[in-house]
Each structure stands twice: as C-alpha cells, then as structure tokens.
Design an enzyme around this catalytic site. Structure first.
Site, PDB file in Angstrom:
ATOM      1  N   CYS A  57      49.279  73.670  40.353  1.00 24.28           N
ATOM      2  CA  CYS A  57      50.652  73.692  39.861  1.00 24.28           C
ATOM      3  C   CYS A  57      51.508  74.626  40.704  1.00 24.28           C
ATOM      4  O   CYS A  57      51.003  75.374  41.523  1.00 24.28           O
ATOM      5  CB  CYS A  57      50.669  74.167  38.416  1.00 24.28           C
ATOM      6  SG  CYS A  57      49.708  73.095  37.359  1.00 24.28           S
ATOM      7  N   GLY A  60      53.399  69.670  41.944  1.00 22.36           N
ATOM      8  CA  GLY A  60      53.210  68.989  40.678  1.00 22.36           C
ATOM      9  C   GLY A  60      54.404  68.139  40.332  1.00 22.36           C
ATOM     10  O   GLY A  60      55.534  68.610  40.354  1.00 22.36           O
ATOM     11  N   ASN A  98      49.155  79.162  37.246  1.00 22.08           N
ATOM     12  CA  ASN A  98      48.518  78.279  38.222  1.00 22.08           C
ATOM     13  C   ASN A  98      47.118  78.820  38.481  1.00 22.08           C
ATOM     14  O   ASN A  98      46.958  79.992  38.795  1.00 22.08           O
ATOM     15  CB  ASN A  98      49.330  78.259  39.520  1.00 22.08           C
ATOM     16  CG  ASN A  98      48.637  77.542  40.664  1.00 22.08           C
ATOM     17  OD1 ASN A  98      48.751  77.938  41.812  1.00 22.08           O
ATOM     18  ND2 ASN A  98      47.899  76.489  40.381  1.00 22.08           N
ATOM     19  N   GLY A  99      46.131  77.957  38.339  1.00 19.50           N
ATOM     20  CA  GLY A  99      44.755  78.390  38.556  1.00 19.50           C
ATOM     21  C   GLY A  99      43.841  77.748  37.534  1.00 19.50           C
ATOM     22  O   GLY A  99      44.181  76.727  36.940  1.00 19.50           O
ATOM     23  N   CYS A 114      42.561  80.590  48.632  1.00 21.85           N
ATOM     24  CA  CYS A 114      41.976  79.253  48.817  1.00 21.85           C
ATOM     25  C   CYS A 114      42.324  78.691  50.202  1.00 21.85           C
ATOM     26  O   CYS A 114      43.506  78.561  50.547  1.00 21.85           O
ATOM     27  CB  CYS A 114      42.551  78.364  47.725  1.00 21.85           C
ATOM     28  SG  CYS A 114      42.382  76.620  47.986  1.00 21.85           S
ATOM     29  N   TYR A 153      45.689  71.471  53.047  1.00 22.86           N
ATOM     30  CA  TYR A 153      46.322  70.306  52.438  1.00 22.86           C
ATOM     31  C   TYR A 153      47.504  70.630  51.523  1.00 22.86           C
ATOM     32  O   TYR A 153      48.521  69.962  51.559  1.00 22.86           O
ATOM     33  CB  TYR A 153      45.288  69.515  51.622  1.00 22.86           C
ATOM     34  CG  TYR A 153      45.892  68.485  50.705  1.00 22.86           C
ATOM     35  CD1 TYR A 153      46.410  67.296  51.215  1.00 22.86           C
ATOM     36  CD2 TYR A 153      45.996  68.714  49.329  1.00 22.86           C
ATOM     37  CE1 TYR A 153      46.999  66.359  50.379  1.00 22.86           C
ATOM     38  CE2 TYR A 153      46.581  67.778  48.490  1.00 22.86           C
ATOM     39  CZ  TYR A 153      47.083  66.604  49.021  1.00 22.86           C
ATOM     40  OH  TYR A 153      47.665  65.684  48.205  1.00 22.86           O
ATOM     41  N   SER A 166      50.148  66.104  55.892  1.00 17.86           N
ATOM     42  CA  SER A 166      49.469  67.288  56.442  1.00 17.86           C
ATOM     43  C   SER A 166      48.670  66.998  57.714  1.00 17.86           C
ATOM     44  O   SER A 166      48.345  67.917  58.455  1.00 17.86           O
ATOM     45  CB  SER A 166      48.593  67.950  55.382  1.00 17.86           C
ATOM     46  OG  SER A 166      48.077  66.996  54.512  1.00 17.86           O
ATOM     47  N   ASP A 170      43.279  63.241  59.832  1.00 17.84           N
ATOM     48  CA  ASP A 170      43.687  63.546  58.461  1.00 17.84           C
ATOM     49  C   ASP A 170      43.214  64.951  58.136  1.00 17.84           C
ATOM     50  O   ASP A 170      42.298  65.473  58.776  1.00 17.84           O
ATOM     51  CB  ASP A 170      43.095  62.529  57.466  1.00 17.84           C
ATOM     52  CG  ASP A 170      43.903  62.481  56.164  1.00 17.84           C
ATOM     53  OD1 ASP A 170      44.850  63.282  56.021  1.00 17.84           O
ATOM     54  OD2 ASP A 170      43.595  61.637  55.307  1.00 17.84           O
ATOM     55  N   CYS A 185      35.713  71.899  43.224  1.00 20.58           N
ATOM     56  CA  CYS A 185      36.459  73.149  43.036  1.00 20.58           C
ATOM     57  C   CYS A 185      36.664  73.344  41.546  1.00 20.58           C
ATOM     58  O   CYS A 185      37.062  72.417  40.857  1.00 20.58           O
ATOM     59  CB  CYS A 185      37.815  73.067  43.721  1.00 20.58           C
ATOM     60  SG  CYS A 185      38.829  74.529  43.405  1.00 20.58           S
ATOM     61  N   CYS A 223      38.599  81.614  50.099  1.00 19.73           N
ATOM     62  CA  CYS A 223      37.674  80.811  49.309  1.00 19.73           C
ATOM     63  C   CYS A 223      37.393  79.542  50.101  1.00 19.73           C
ATOM     64  O   CYS A 223      38.304  78.776  50.426  1.00 19.73           O
ATOM     65  CB  CYS A 223      38.263  80.468  47.938  1.00 19.73           C
ATOM     66  SG  CYS A 223      37.114  79.457  46.983  1.00 19.73           S
TER      67      CYS A 223
HETATM   68  P1  AMP Z   1      40.162  60.736  49.620  1.00 14.16           P
HETATM   69  O1  AMP Z   1      40.994  59.518  49.749  1.00 14.16           O
HETATM   70  O2  AMP Z   1      39.618  60.901  48.219  1.00 14.16           O
HETATM   71  O3  AMP Z   1      39.104  60.873  50.656  1.00 14.16           O
HETATM   72  O4  AMP Z   1      41.131  61.996  49.781  1.00 14.16           O
HETATM   73  C1  AMP Z   1      41.545  62.427  51.032  1.00 14.16           C
HETATM   74  C2  AMP Z   1      43.015  62.201  51.188  1.00 14.16           C
HETATM   75  O5  AMP Z   1      43.713  62.676  50.038  1.00 14.16           O
HETATM   76  C3  AMP Z   1      43.568  62.932  52.365  1.00 14.16           C
HETATM   77  O6  AMP Z   1      44.528  62.077  52.949  1.00 14.16           O
HETATM   78  C4  AMP Z   1      44.234  64.170  51.787  1.00 14.16           C
HETATM   79  O7  AMP Z   1      45.464  64.431  52.441  1.00 14.16           O
HETATM   80  C5  AMP Z   1      44.472  63.836  50.338  1.00 14.16           C
HETATM   81  N1  AMP Z   1      43.959  64.862  49.414  1.00 14.16           N
HETATM   82  C6  AMP Z   1      43.063  65.823  49.659  1.00 14.16           C
HETATM   83  N2  AMP Z   1      42.843  66.570  48.548  1.00 14.16           N
HETATM   84  C7  AMP Z   1      43.621  66.057  47.574  1.00 14.16           C
HETATM   85  C8  AMP Z   1      43.861  66.394  46.199  1.00 14.16           C
HETATM   86  N3  AMP Z   1      43.243  67.417  45.635  1.00 14.16           N
HETATM   87  N4  AMP Z   1      44.733  65.632  45.505  1.00 14.16           N
HETATM   88  C9  AMP Z   1      45.362  64.595  46.084  1.00 14.16           C
HETATM   89  N5  AMP Z   1      45.183  64.217  47.373  1.00 14.16           N
HETATM   90  C10 AMP Z   1      44.332  64.942  48.115  1.00 14.16           C
END
Ligand code: AMP
Length: 497
Positions: free
Chosen positions: A40, A68, A145-146, A282, A288, A329, A391, A428, A477
């Site tokens: 958040c 968020g 947040n946490g 973190c 990301y 990112s 990515d 996490c 972390c």
């Molecule tokens: P995935 O599709 O599950 O492999 O997630 C990886 C992609 O989702 C990458 O493009 C990241 O930029 C993005 N991503 C990584 N962590 C998160 C997260 N916690 N919530 C939403 N998107 C994420």
C-alpha cells in the site's frame, strides 16, 4: 514438489485467473486475518500554518496511486475532531465523494492507497482505520503499509481482554494496541505497541491534536520524511509524494523510530525505541514496486533499474539486433543493457495505461485478448529480428509466457529473455503480494526447464551477487530470492495464504 507436467497445467490455468496466491483463500474464512496492507501507499501531512492540507493530501496520494488502486481513504484532524472517508476506487473517485471539503481541511491529514486483488473488497478493511471513544467520537486513526507476523496471536490476546475488532486486518491490531495504551501518552502507547508487534510496518497516524509516524525495527517497508517549511511536515511511502506536494526530502524515518508532534514542544519530535537497528529495506521495492523517481535510503530507484540492465549484459552477453523492456520497470533496465552492449533499445511494447486491475471479462477467449489490449508490440520493429527482452522479474511465469507468444506471433527470429532480479523462490510475508511457493515458477523449475517452458533461445536471471553489488550492500530484505528473512516467519503467517 509437483512434477513438471502438472506444474505446466497449473501455470496454464493461471492464465485464466491472474490473481496472486494468498487472496484466493481470504473470503473462505472470516476468522483469518486479511492482509490488506500489502503493497500500500501511506501519506501524512501536519502543518501548524494555514496550509491547504486537504488539497495537498490529494496530490500526495495521487503520487502513491501506483502502490494501490483498489481503495483509498483519508482521516483529518480538524478542531479537535477526526473525520474519515474511505471507499473503493482511485484517489480521485474517493475525493470526489467528499461533499463538504471544509470539514476535511485541518492541521493534520493521513491517507492510504490500498492494493489487493479481486474478491477481497471488504470495505471494513479499507484504511485509514480509526478508534472511537465512548461518545462515538474518533480519537485515533492510522494508515499502515506492511504485514505483521504475530497479528493473530495478538488479536486473540486482545479479544480475551475484551477488545472488539471491527475488521479482519493486521492493521487493526496496531490501532487497538495503541488505543489500549493511550494512557501512557501517545509516545508511550506507540512504544508499547512496537514492543509487541512483529513484522513489517510503516505507519502514519493522528489523534485529535497530534500527528505521528513510525517504522519497524528493520525498516522493511519504506517511509520518508519531508518538510514544506519549519512548521509543516510530510511523511510518505515514497519521496515522489514529497515532490508532489512541494516538500523537501529531509531523510528516511529510521528503523525503530517514532516521529510525533507534542503539546509541550514545538516542531516534530523523534524518539528511537531501539538504537542502531539494522536497515533491511525490501529489495523488491527497487526492482519492481516503487516509482523510478523515488529515492529510498539514499538510493534512486531508476538508477538501480538501469544498473541492473548494465550488469546483466556483463553477466550474460548475447548477440542480438534490438533490446526491449517490459513496461514499466523493465524499460530502464533495457536502456542500461543497450548503453553497455551497443544493441539498440527500442520502445516496442506499447502499454495501455487505462486498463485497471478491475477490468474483468467473462470468457477465456476474451481474457486472452486482454493480453494484447494491455501490451501490444510494434510488429514492424521486431519482425525477423533477434530480440533481447528484459523484465524486472518472473513470478508465476504468466507474463513472460504471454510475452513470448506475443513476440513469436509478431515474427521475431530469436528471443533472449533476461530477468533483472534473481529467481523468486520463496513467498513474501512482509508486505509484497508474492504467491505461495507452489505457484512460484522458479521454486519449481530449474532455469533450463523454465527456458524450455517459455520457449526462448536463452534465459538468464540477475545473480544475487550482482543484485547485492548494485544495491551497495547486503543489508536489504532478499527473502523472496533467498528464503532468508530479517524477521521470523511467525506462527500465523500461513493463515494469510
Ligand atoms: P508473473 O507474470 O506472475 O511471472 O509476474 C511477473 C510480472 O508481474 C512482471 O512483469 C512484473 O513486473 C510483475 N510483478 C512482479 N511482482 C508483482 C506483484 N507483486 N504484483 C503485481 N505484478 C507483479
């Protein structure tokens, strides 16, 4: 561990429901504590001047909208009273609901942008949380947040003492503990709370006439302090929110620190509950989550992303015609990769910024269409080319699999996939919405198995050594990459999943 074939089935099914693991369980058991505070954004502003705190809070929360988009809320102190509004939707949606803005113009304001996934929109878990006295007046409000790791046991303890909970959130445990200890004075009540709670927490709060913020003993979630003048202070998850309200960055709130206003002394006071705490922010915030224009613990997020692209070129060079980044990112990393490799960077993946997470369609066919709606390539730029695609991370493998299909459909000749974070092998429980281990593709496949599964010519992940070097220290972390966390998991963690 599931075998590879089963695992593939699981991943393919997840194309249908891109929802992160823990939330799938949430609605089934009301007794479970929800973990709504993950990822958040929090913001707080206190001014002894006639500052327009109301408008500025909206600016600050706008700057934290990326943390968020599900819900937003604010609490303000105005003439010894606290007013609160919170609802589903974006910052703008919630502020639009405010009928009498003058009610929300006071000396102190706190706000929250909330991130959760579908199916978890329980209004009583929206933030800021507030506590009332016996006359039904709000006397305390916080935004968090946490993620606490001992929230369940503390909740049980408090319930045995007769405390009544209104929500199913770990943040309410923080609120009720402060409320319970208020006769120790505000600072004493926060200290007593910090002595009890474990896990990750960055918190801003108000009473009817005081403003405060505090951060856990490891500084896991970010929290920065800024000043607009010597009588106006701002606290926010990210420095980009300070920029948005015209505040100067002062410093990061220290792990184990409480900052607060007091009746006796002017200015913002600081109190360290514990001296010399180790900083363990973190690492995924840099990879990301945070905005590229934010600086945390003195490190700019964009710089880290660009350096990660440079590093992965030296770590795993490849012959290719162009390098592309997955927005948002992955783009700075692709620029860094291009800078040191000489391979031209092309902004080939076009992201549609207007599709919210709540865009849900009924059929599989339509769901597959969303992929191209969200991210569409400029085909003429990549057809017949050898492409490096970068990515920030691979979590379930859903996005990477889809991207590879998009590139292949567009007629690329070779695909070299680079993740500028190490393989994510562990969940996490400290505030990032990473799924359980079964759903983490790198926890279940070797890099070579994953390369074949994705159907790419080469696949490389940034090494832990390189990530540590870029961040400048191992005092972060890295739990999702190493399964070693700065705090113990705690008994109740599995209940969130
Ligand atoms: P995935 O599709 O599950 O492999 O997630 C990886 C992609 O989702 C990458 O493009 C990241 O930029 C993005 N991503 C990584 N962590 C998160 C997260 N916690 N919530 C939403 N998107 C994420």
């Amino acid at each position: 561990m599931k075998d590879l074939k089963n695992q593939k089935e699981v991943y393919l099914n997840q194309f249908k429901t891109r929802s992160y693991g823990r939330n799938l369980f949430r609605t089934q058991d009301e007794e479970r504590l929800d973990a709504p505070t993950e990822e958040c954004g929090i913001f707080g502003l206190y001014s002894e001047n006639d500052t327009d705190t109301f408008s500025l809070s909206q600016f600050g929360l706008f700057a934290l909208q990326h943390r968020g988009q599900e819900a937003c809320g604010i609490s303000v102190m105005n003439n010894n009273k606290i007013f609160n509004i919170k609802d589903e939707g974006l910052v703008l949606d919630v502020y639009k609901e405010i009928q009498e803005p003058e009610t929300f113009m006071g000396n102190g304001v706190i706000g929250h942008t909330r991130y959760t996934t579908a199916g978890d929109k329980k209004k009583y878990n929206f933030q800021p949380f507030f506590a009332k006295n016996e006359y039904d007046q709000i006397i305390l409000s916080i935004a968090h947040n946490g993620n606490l790791t001992n929230a369940m046991e503390l909740k049980k303890e408090l319930e045995e003492e007769g405390v009544v909970f209104k929500a199913t959130s770990d943040s309410e445990v923080i609120l009720r503990l402060i409320q319970k200890n208020l006769d120790l004075g505000l600072r004493g009540a926060i200290k007593a709370t910090m002595d009890k709670i474990e896990g990750a927490y960055s918190v801003v709060g108000i009473t009817r006439n005081k403003f405060f913020a505090f951060r856990d003993f490891h500084g896991i979630r970010p929290l920065v302090l800024g000043a607009m003048d010597e009588k106006s202070y701002v606290v926010a998850s990210e420095s980009a929110a300070l920029d948005a309200v015209g505040a100067q960055y002062v410093r990061d709130i220290l792990p184990g620190e409480i900052v607060y206003t007091s009746e006796n002394e002017k200015g913002l006071q600081s109190f360290l509950v514990k001296e010399n705490c180790e900083r363990n922010i973190c690492s995924f915030e840099y990879i990301y989550f945070a905005r590229p224009d934010s600086t945390m613990e003195g490190i700019n997020v964009h710089e880290i992303r660009e350096k990660s692209g440079e590093k992965i070129w030296y770590q795993a060079p490849v012959d290719a015609d162009i390098v592309i980044g997955v927005p948002d990112s992955g783009v700075p990393a692709a620029i860094g990769f291009s800078k040191v490799s000489g391979i031209p960077f092309r902004p080939v993946l076009i992201k549609n910024r207007y599709i919210g997470r709540s865009f849900i369609v009924p059929t599989q066919e339509m769901r597959e269409r969303i992929v191209n709606l969200k991210l569409n390539p400029i085909i003429s730029e990549i057809k017949d080319k050898r492409v490096v695609i970068i990515d920030d991370s691979i979590v379930r493998g859903t996005t990477s699999k889809r991207l590879v299909k998009i590139l292949k459909d567009a007629g690329v000749k070779e695909i070299h996939f680079r993740s500028v974070s190490p393989p994510i092998i562990a969940p996490c429980f400290l505030g990032i919405d990473t799924p359980s281990k079964d759903d983490l593709i790198s926890a279940n496949m070797s890099v070579e198995e994953l390369r074949k599964y994705l159907g790419v010519d080469s696949l490389e992940f940034l090494t832990m050594e390189n990530l540590t070097e870029i961040l400048g220290s191992d005092k972060h972390c890295f739990g999702c990459f190493t399964e070693k966390y700065p705090v113990e998991k705690g008994e109740n963690v599995d209940l969130f999943r």
